[in-house]
Design a protein around this motif. Sequence first.
Motif, PDB file in Angstrom:
ATOM      1  N   PHE A   1     -11.709  -8.486   0.525  1.00  0.00           N
ATOM      2  CA  PHE A   1     -10.093  -7.123   0.782  1.00  0.00           C
ATOM      3  C   PHE A   1     -10.372  -6.525   1.685  1.00  0.00           C
ATOM      4  O   PHE A   1     -11.799  -5.718   1.514  1.00  0.00           O
ATOM      5  CB  PHE A   1     -10.482  -6.807  -0.448  1.00  0.00           C
ATOM      6  N   PHE A   2     -10.144  -5.582   2.304  1.00  0.00           N
ATOM      7  CA  PHE A   2     -10.106  -4.222   3.453  1.00  0.00           C
ATOM      8  C   PHE A   2      -9.162  -3.274   3.232  1.00  0.00           C
ATOM      9  O   PHE A   2      -7.871  -4.594   3.604  1.00  0.00           O
ATOM     10  CB  PHE A   2     -10.468  -4.765   4.811  1.00  0.00           C
ATOM     11  N   THR A   3      -9.285  -2.622   3.391  1.00  0.00           N
ATOM     12  CA  THR A   3      -8.077  -1.617   2.725  1.00  0.00           C
ATOM     13  C   THR A   3      -7.891  -0.986   4.507  1.00  0.00           C
ATOM     14  O   THR A   3      -6.802  -0.204   5.027  1.00  0.00           O
ATOM     15  CB  THR A   3      -8.417  -0.363   1.806  1.00  0.00           C
ATOM     16  N   SER A   4      -8.386  -1.257   4.823  1.00  0.00           N
ATOM     17  CA  SER A   4      -7.930  -0.411   6.729  1.00  0.00           C
ATOM     18  C   SER A   4      -8.870  -1.388   7.489  1.00  0.00           C
ATOM     19  O   SER A   4      -9.859  -2.108   7.002  1.00  0.00           O
ATOM     20  CB  SER A   4      -8.027   0.715   6.849  1.00  0.00           C
ATOM     21  N   PRO A   5      -8.071  -1.508   8.844  1.00  0.00           N
ATOM     22  CA  PRO A   5      -8.192  -2.096  10.171  1.00  0.00           C
ATOM     23  C   PRO A   5     -10.184  -2.518  10.468  1.00  0.00           C
ATOM     24  O   PRO A   5     -10.145  -3.063  10.480  1.00  0.00           O
ATOM     25  CB  PRO A   5      -7.192  -2.115  11.114  1.00  0.00           C
ATOM     26  N   THR A   6     -10.044  -1.397  10.864  1.00  0.00           N
ATOM     27  CA  THR A   6     -11.929  -0.299  10.252  1.00  0.00           C
ATOM     28  C   THR A   6     -11.824   0.227   9.806  1.00  0.00           C
ATOM     29  O   THR A   6     -11.593   1.072   9.000  1.00  0.00           O
ATOM     30  CB  THR A   6     -11.751  -0.118  12.220  1.00  0.00           C
ATOM     31  N   PRO A   7     -13.727   0.280   9.386  1.00  0.00           N
ATOM     32  CA  PRO A   7     -14.297   1.610   8.561  1.00  0.00           C
ATOM     33  C   PRO A   7     -13.499   2.758   8.758  1.00  0.00           C
ATOM     34  O   PRO A   7     -13.127   3.965   7.948  1.00  0.00           O
ATOM     35  CB  PRO A   7     -15.826   1.507   8.557  1.00  0.00           C
ATOM     36  N   ASP A   8     -13.459   3.190   9.995  1.00  0.00           N
ATOM     37  CA  ASP A   8     -13.473   4.640  10.637  1.00  0.00           C
ATOM     38  C   ASP A   8     -11.800   5.275   9.863  1.00  0.00           C
ATOM     39  O   ASP A   8     -11.228   6.358  10.277  1.00  0.00           O
ATOM     40  CB  ASP A   8     -13.586   5.083  12.076  1.00  0.00           C
ATOM     41  N   ASP A   9     -10.610   3.771  10.332  1.00  0.00           N
ATOM     42  CA  ASP A   9      -9.111   3.762  10.298  1.00  0.00           C
ATOM     43  C   ASP A   9      -8.972   4.334   8.430  1.00  0.00           C
ATOM     44  O   ASP A   9      -9.495   4.225   7.484  1.00  0.00           O
ATOM     45  CB  ASP A   9      -9.001   2.462  10.282  1.00  0.00           C
ATOM     46  N   PRO A  10      -7.902   5.281   8.555  1.00  0.00           N
ATOM     47  CA  PRO A  10      -7.400   5.589   7.071  1.00  0.00           C
ATOM     48  C   PRO A  10      -6.922   4.179   6.649  1.00  0.00           C
ATOM     49  O   PRO A  10      -6.491   3.332   7.376  1.00  0.00           O
ATOM     50  CB  PRO A  10      -6.730   6.206   7.137  1.00  0.00           C
ATOM     51  N   PRO A  11      -7.090   4.374   5.484  1.00  0.00           N
ATOM     52  CA  PRO A  11      -5.971   2.303   4.172  1.00  0.00           C
ATOM     53  C   PRO A  11      -5.049   2.781   4.995  1.00  0.00           C
ATOM     54  O   PRO A  11      -3.943   3.624   4.929  1.00  0.00           O
ATOM     55  CB  PRO A  11      -6.094   3.560   3.010  1.00  0.00           C
ATOM     56  N   PHE A  12      -4.380   1.881   5.218  1.00  0.00           N
ATOM     57  CA  PHE A  12      -2.776   1.309   5.425  1.00  0.00           C
ATOM     58  C   PHE A  12      -2.090   2.263   4.194  1.00  0.00           C
ATOM     59  O   PHE A  12      -1.386   2.560   4.024  1.00  0.00           O
ATOM     60  CB  PHE A  12      -2.641  -0.431   5.143  1.00  0.00           C
ATOM     61  N   VAL A  13      -2.281   1.722   2.731  1.00  0.00           N
ATOM     62  CA  VAL A  13      -1.608   2.581   2.085  1.00  0.00           C
ATOM     63  C   VAL A  13      -2.406   2.557   0.688  1.00  0.00           C
ATOM     64  O   VAL A  13      -4.124   2.880   0.495  1.00  0.00           O
ATOM     65  CB  VAL A  13      -1.255   1.449   1.165  1.00  0.00           C
ATOM     66  N   LYS A  14      -1.894   3.811  -0.288  1.00  0.00           N
ATOM     67  CA  LYS A  14      -2.516   4.499  -1.344  1.00  0.00           C
ATOM     68  C   LYS A  14      -1.373   4.443  -2.625  1.00  0.00           C
ATOM     69  O   LYS A  14      -0.537   4.336  -1.645  1.00  0.00           O
ATOM     70  CB  LYS A  14      -3.591   5.667  -0.566  1.00  0.00           C
ATOM     71  N   ILE A  15      -2.354   5.363  -3.498  1.00  0.00           N
ATOM     72  CA  ILE A  15      -1.234   5.605  -4.520  1.00  0.00           C
ATOM     73  C   ILE A  15      -0.211   6.394  -3.744  1.00  0.00           C
ATOM     74  O   ILE A  15      -0.549   7.055  -3.712  1.00  0.00           O
ATOM     75  CB  ILE A  15      -2.227   6.314  -5.872  1.00  0.00           C
ATOM     76  N   GLY A  16       1.152   5.878  -4.627  1.00  0.00           N
ATOM     77  CA  GLY A  16       1.886   7.169  -3.676  1.00  0.00           C
ATOM     78  C   GLY A  16       2.937   6.790  -2.859  1.00  0.00           C
ATOM     79  O   GLY A  16       3.418   7.477  -1.837  1.00  0.00           O
ATOM     80  N   SER A  17       2.024   5.653  -1.514  1.00  0.00           N
ATOM     81  CA  SER A  17       2.970   5.020  -0.412  1.00  0.00           C
ATOM     82  C   SER A  17       3.927   4.351  -0.626  1.00  0.00           C
ATOM     83  O   SER A  17       4.310   3.564  -1.479  1.00  0.00           O
ATOM     84  CB  SER A  17       1.926   3.931   0.178  1.00  0.00           C
ATOM     85  N   LYS A  18       5.387   4.533   0.093  1.00  0.00           N
ATOM     86  CA  LYS A  18       6.106   3.867  -0.340  1.00  0.00           C
ATOM     87  C   LYS A  18       6.452   2.981   0.937  1.00  0.00           C
ATOM     88  O   LYS A  18       4.849   2.756   2.394  1.00  0.00           O
ATOM     89  CB  LYS A  18       7.810   4.602   1.094  1.00  0.00           C
ATOM     90  N   VAL A  19       6.571   1.756   0.267  1.00  0.00           N
ATOM     91  CA  VAL A  19       6.029   0.222   1.000  1.00  0.00           C
ATOM     92  C   VAL A  19       7.735  -0.603   1.300  1.00  0.00           C
ATOM     93  O   VAL A  19       8.560  -0.281   0.193  1.00  0.00           O
ATOM     94  CB  VAL A  19       4.814  -0.399   0.643  1.00  0.00           C
ATOM     95  N   SER A  20       8.200  -1.146   2.211  1.00  0.00           N
ATOM     96  CA  SER A  20       9.035  -1.808   2.548  1.00  0.00           C
ATOM     97  C   SER A  20       8.412  -3.619   2.829  1.00  0.00           C
ATOM     98  O   SER A  20       7.444  -3.848   2.621  1.00  0.00           O
ATOM     99  CB  SER A  20       9.591  -1.547   3.622  1.00  0.00           C
ATOM    100  N   GLY A  21       9.545  -4.497   2.752  1.00  0.00           N
ATOM    101  CA  GLY A  21       8.775  -6.218   2.432  1.00  0.00           C
ATOM    102  C   GLY A  21       8.078  -6.322   3.924  1.00  0.00           C
ATOM    103  O   GLY A  21       7.515  -6.910   3.696  1.00  0.00           O
ATOM    104  N   ASP A  22       8.319  -5.759   5.062  1.00  0.00           N
ATOM    105  CA  ASP A  22       7.192  -6.105   5.772  1.00  0.00           C
ATOM    106  C   ASP A  22       5.793  -4.969   6.079  1.00  0.00           C
ATOM    107  O   ASP A  22       5.146  -4.921   7.334  1.00  0.00           O
ATOM    108  CB  ASP A  22       7.634  -6.430   7.468  1.00  0.00           C
TER     109      ASP A  22
END
Length: 160
Positions: free
Chosen positions: A93-114
């Motif tokens: 499991f990886f939260t971001s594309p690279t270690p230097d990038d911010p996570p794709f999502v975090k608690i409180g992030s709004k998401v949609s299906g895609d």
Amino acid sequence: MTDENQSTQGPVDLARLTELIELMEAHGLTEVDVQNGEQRWKLRRGPQDVMQMVPNAAAYAAAPHPAPAGAPAEAAAVDDGTIEITSPTVGTFFTSPTPDDPPFVKIGSKVSGDTIVCIVEAMKVFNQIPAEVSGTITEVLVKNGDPVEFGQPLFRVRPG
């Protein structure tokens, strides 16, 4: 190798050996056996002995049917009204594309299906995992770099 074999075979072509090893890694092969005339290349990587775990009958009967290999992450409802985003595959499991990038999502992030919520890497293939639900991330259930199993919950999302 005996002296007799060395004199009849000639020097090892390191470029060809390197190329074969790279092809094995790129295609996830554990063994290659190539023969061209009198020249033969046989390469094997990884453990020699493969142990297969077979669950007992009770565990097998209780296990849910797995989705096809190409199936996307499933969302499962939880008692508190949230929906779980689960892993569609075994991997890391990886939260971001690279270690230097911010996570794709975090608690409180709004998401949609895609919305891509994470990456699960399996055998050097990086699979982007979409949320497949709309809502707000309420919990991240896995730490960055942790191994995950098929169907393991990764996130909880409050629909909305």
